[in-house]
Design a protein around this motif. Structure first.
Motif, PDB file in Angstrom:
ATOM      1  N   ALA A  23       0.830  -1.208   0.000  1.00  0.00           N
ATOM      2  CA  ALA A  23       0.000   0.000   0.000  1.00  0.00           C
ATOM      3  C   ALA A  23       0.863   1.255   0.000  1.00  0.00           C
ATOM      4  N   ALA A  24       1.937   1.242   0.787  1.00  0.00           N
ATOM      5  CA  ALA A  24       2.838   2.400   0.809  1.00  0.00           C
ATOM      6  C   ALA A  24       3.560   2.552  -0.521  1.00  0.00           C
ATOM      7  N   PHE A  25       3.898   1.438  -1.162  1.00  0.00           N
ATOM      8  CA  PHE A  25       4.587   1.464  -2.451  1.00  0.00           C
ATOM      9  C   PHE A  25       3.721   2.130  -3.523  1.00  0.00           C
ATOM     10  N   ASP A  26       2.396   1.958  -3.397  1.00  0.00           N
ATOM     11  CA  ASP A  26       1.463   2.470  -4.408  1.00  0.00           C
ATOM     12  C   ASP A  26       0.824   3.799  -4.036  1.00  0.00           C
ATOM     13  N   ALA A  27       1.010   4.264  -2.806  1.00  0.00           N
ATOM     14  CA  ALA A  27       0.368   5.508  -2.371  1.00  0.00           C
ATOM     15  C   ALA A  27       0.976   6.714  -3.091  1.00  0.00           C
ATOM     16  N   VAL A  28       0.155   7.715  -3.328  1.00  0.00           N
ATOM     17  CA  VAL A  28       0.618   8.973  -3.918  1.00  0.00           C
ATOM     18  C   VAL A  28       1.137   9.877  -2.813  1.00  0.00           C
ATOM     19  N   THR A  29       2.307  10.419  -3.009  1.00  0.00           N
ATOM     20  CA  THR A  29       2.897  11.301  -1.995  1.00  0.00           C
ATOM     21  C   THR A  29       3.739  12.362  -2.703  1.00  0.00           C
ATOM     22  N   GLY A  30       4.450  13.162  -1.937  1.00  0.00           N
ATOM     23  CA  GLY A  30       5.287  14.209  -2.507  1.00  0.00           C
ATOM     24  C   GLY A  30       6.356  14.622  -1.526  1.00  0.00           C
ATOM     25  N   CYS A  31       7.182  15.554  -1.929  1.00  0.00           N
ATOM     26  CA  CYS A  31       8.232  16.076  -1.068  1.00  0.00           C
ATOM     27  C   CYS A  31       8.558  17.487  -1.531  1.00  0.00           C
ATOM     28  N   VAL A  32       9.574  18.104  -0.907  1.00  0.00           N
ATOM     29  CA  VAL A  32       9.861  19.489  -1.245  1.00  0.00           C
ATOM     30  C   VAL A  32      11.344  19.787  -1.066  1.00  0.00           C
ATOM     31  N   ASP A  33      11.898  20.464  -2.026  1.00  0.00           N
ATOM     32  CA  ASP A  33      13.287  20.932  -1.979  1.00  0.00           C
ATOM     33  C   ASP A  33      13.400  22.035  -0.933  1.00  0.00           C
ATOM     34  N   ILE A  34      14.430  21.958  -0.106  1.00  0.00           N
ATOM     35  CA  ILE A  34      14.545  22.913   0.991  1.00  0.00           C
ATOM     36  C   ILE A  34      14.771  24.339   0.486  1.00  0.00           C
ATOM     37  N   ASP A  35      15.385  24.501  -0.682  1.00  0.00           N
ATOM     38  CA  ASP A  35      15.554  25.849  -1.217  1.00  0.00           C
ATOM     39  C   ASP A  35      14.212  26.474  -1.573  1.00  0.00           C
ATOM     40  N   LEU A  36      13.291  25.653  -2.070  1.00  0.00           N
ATOM     41  CA  LEU A  36      11.948  26.158  -2.344  1.00  0.00           C
ATOM     42  C   LEU A  36      11.245  26.532  -1.047  1.00  0.00           C
ATOM     43  N   VAL A  37      11.435  25.728   0.003  1.00  0.00           N
ATOM     44  CA  VAL A  37      10.800  26.011   1.295  1.00  0.00           C
ATOM     45  C   VAL A  37      11.292  27.329   1.872  1.00  0.00           C
ATOM     46  N   THR A  38      12.606  27.546   1.872  1.00  0.00           N
ATOM     47  CA  THR A  38      13.121  28.779   2.468  1.00  0.00           C
ATOM     48  C   THR A  38      12.688  30.000   1.661  1.00  0.00           C
ATOM     49  N   SER A  39      12.571  29.849   0.348  1.00  0.00           N
ATOM     50  CA  SER A  39      12.042  30.941  -0.464  1.00  0.00           C
ATOM     51  C   SER A  39      10.601  31.246  -0.078  1.00  0.00           C
ATOM     52  N   ALA A  40       9.807  30.203   0.113  1.00  0.00           N
ATOM     53  CA  ALA A  40       8.410  30.396   0.517  1.00  0.00           C
ATOM     54  C   ALA A  40       8.309  31.017   1.897  1.00  0.00           C
ATOM     55  N   MET A  41       9.218  30.682   2.777  1.00  0.00           N
ATOM     56  CA  MET A  41       9.188  31.236   4.133  1.00  0.00           C
ATOM     57  C   MET A  41       9.377  32.748   4.115  1.00  0.00           C
ATOM     58  N   LEU A  42      10.367  33.213   3.374  1.00  0.00           N
ATOM     59  CA  LEU A  42      10.574  34.666   3.291  1.00  0.00           C
ATOM     60  C   LEU A  42       9.408  35.346   2.600  1.00  0.00           C
ATOM     61  N   TRP A  43       8.887  34.709   1.575  1.00  0.00           N
ATOM     62  CA  TRP A  43       7.725  35.266   0.864  1.00  0.00           C
ATOM     63  C   TRP A  43       6.534  35.439   1.806  1.00  0.00           C
ATOM     64  N   ALA A  44       6.189  34.406   2.551  1.00  0.00           N
ATOM     65  CA  ALA A  44       5.013  34.472   3.420  1.00  0.00           C
ATOM     66  C   ALA A  44       5.197  35.443   4.571  1.00  0.00           C
ATOM     67  N   ALA A  45       6.445  35.571   5.044  1.00  0.00           N
ATOM     68  CA  ALA A  45       6.699  36.448   6.192  1.00  0.00           C
ATOM     69  C   ALA A  45       6.750  37.914   5.814  1.00  0.00           C
ATOM     70  N   SER A  46       6.999  38.224   4.547  1.00  0.00           N
ATOM     71  CA  SER A  46       7.198  39.621   4.174  1.00  0.00           C
ATOM     72  C   SER A  46       6.173  40.152   3.185  1.00  0.00           C
ATOM     73  N   SER A  47       5.345  39.287   2.606  1.00  0.00           N
ATOM     74  CA  SER A  47       4.325  39.757   1.668  1.00  0.00           C
ATOM     75  C   SER A  47       3.116  40.286   2.428  1.00  0.00           C
ATOM     76  N   ARG A  48       2.677  41.452   2.050  1.00  0.00           N
ATOM     77  CA  ARG A  48       1.600  42.107   2.782  1.00  0.00           C
ATOM     78  C   ARG A  48       0.318  41.279   2.814  1.00  0.00           C
ATOM     79  N   ASN A  49       0.019  40.603   1.717  1.00  0.00           N
ATOM     80  CA  ASN A  49      -1.255  39.895   1.638  1.00  0.00           C
ATOM     81  C   ASN A  49      -1.248  38.548   2.353  1.00  0.00           C
ATOM     82  N   CYS A  50      -0.094  38.110   2.867  1.00  0.00           N
ATOM     83  CA  CYS A  50       0.002  36.784   3.477  1.00  0.00           C
ATOM     84  C   CYS A  50      -0.208  36.782   4.984  1.00  0.00           C
ATOM     85  N   ALA A  51      -0.431  37.938   5.571  1.00  0.00           N
ATOM     86  CA  ALA A  51      -0.563  38.014   7.021  1.00  0.00           C
ATOM     87  C   ALA A  51      -1.676  37.110   7.516  1.00  0.00           C
TER      88      ALA A  51
END
Length: 376
Positions: free
Chosen positions: A230-258
């Protein structure tokens, strides 16, 4: 709860791009406090902040990080009196990135300990950080209960916290209560399976896979899958840490993300059944069958095999015990026999559009581990 506050779903606060400024918006230089700066995520975030114009860096952790900035606060967040005694060290802080977590042996996570760590820091910030504009928490898909069993697909930020949401709900509720009183804004980031170049991290998916494959190859075996069918066939995902850190700065500093939570991922998904032959090929192996295995027990005596690999291939002599947390691998990676698919629509609608091809990411990170003589 001590305060009369209705906790709205994250999508009911904030607004889409082009709206009026969010709470906690700040112009001019920003002073980031990275909490948990010596960890996998913290060090990568520090590296990004140090390279981003307009940001200045202060780090907080029990041991010094490899990336320095405007100062380091050596602090155990579990020691409340010590936290309050360091309040003046946060005088210039405008943005807090809370990347710390308390883990026990076997990848155990204490709700109480992690809740208290955040409370202790917020109390110190209330006393010593008059310029505070935003506090961000690093969470994950345990908010939805993906570690317990099947959840609705896709998992959306407006979904309520699962009854077993680890420490996430407690921390977010605390953050929301404080922000209403203090006037700063908040955000939470929810990735799944961080992938990075790093050592000494219990939940580094890439190094875990590379170490597992290398040991099986040393033993003369094919790359068999240690989870269930079941685990072999399950759909999942992951994330590159460089993308995560970019998203972190974006969410913390973009006015509309508060005052919002955001699922963050590479943008594609996979089944281990489809990715497994590519991982095997990366290590010159044949993909093997599904073989459900108690991975911590199986890997417990593989230290000598790893030592032979290090000696024969001229690798850096890193201890086998620090290469991966096999409890994390067994329970959280290969133990999920159901689909884990977060919606990434909200982040895109609010203005974050970065994506990463997962297969290319694995190839790039495996190559770097080889170049640094960590994997054969």
């Amino acid at each position: 709860m001590a305060d009369a506050l209705t906790l709205l779903p994250a999508t009911q606060s904030g607004s889409v791009a082009g709206s009026s400024p969010g709470r906690g918006a700040r112009e001019g230089p920003r002073r980031a406090l990275v909490v948990g700066a010596s960890g996998l995520l913290g060090e990568n975030l520090c590296r990004r902040i140090a390279a981003t114009p307009g940001w200045h860096l202060t780090t907080l952790s029990r041991r010094p990080p490899t990336i320095g900035g405007g100062g380091h606060v050596a602090l155990d967040l579990r020691a409340r009196d010590d936290c309050l005694a360091h309040a003046r060290a946060f005088a210039d802080v405008t943005h807090v990135f809370f990347c710390a977590r308390e883990l026990s042996r076997g990848y155990g996570i204490s709700v109480d300990a992690n809740g208290e760590m955040l409370v202790n820091l917020l109390d110190a910030l209330a006393e010593g950080a008059p310029s505070l504009a935003h506090v961000q928490l690093m969470h994950g898909l345990k908010w939805y209960g993906t570690h317990v069993g099947p959840v609705g697909l896709p998992a959306r930020e407006s979904d309520p916290a699962h009854a077993d949401s680890s420490f996430y709900r407690r921390q977010q509720e605390e953050l929301m209560r404080r922000s209403v009183r203090a006037g700063w804004s908040w955000s939470t980031i929810r990735p799944h399976f961080l992938c990075a170049f790093a050592t000494g991290s219990p939940s580094n998916l890439v190094l875990m896979l590379g170490t597992y494959a290398s040991v099986l190859r040393e033993l003369g075996e094919d790359l068999w899958f240690p989870g269930s069918e079941a685990a072999f066939d399950a759909v999942t995902g992951c994330v590159d840490i460089d993308l995560v850190t970019s998203a972190m700065l974006w969410a913390a500093s973009s006015r509309n993300c508060a005052d919002n939570a955001f699922n963050i991922g590479n943008g594609d998904f996979f089944r281990w059944r489809d990715l497994w032959p590519k991982i095997a090929a990366a290590f010159g192996m044949r993909p093997g069958p599904v073989r459900p295995t108690d991975l911590p027990r199986f890997m417990a005596d593989k230290g000598p095999a790893w030592d032979r690999i290090v000696a024969c291939r001229g690798l850096r002599p890193l201890p086998f015990a620090g290469m991966a947390d096999w409890h994390f691998a067994h329970n959280n990676v290969f133990g999920l026999g159901w689909d884990v698919v977060p919606s990434l629509v909200k982040a895109h609608r609010f203005g974050f559009h970065e994506v990463v091809d997962t297969e290319e990411m694995f190839a790039r990170l495996f190559a770097r581990y080889r170049a640094e003589r960590i994997l054969p």
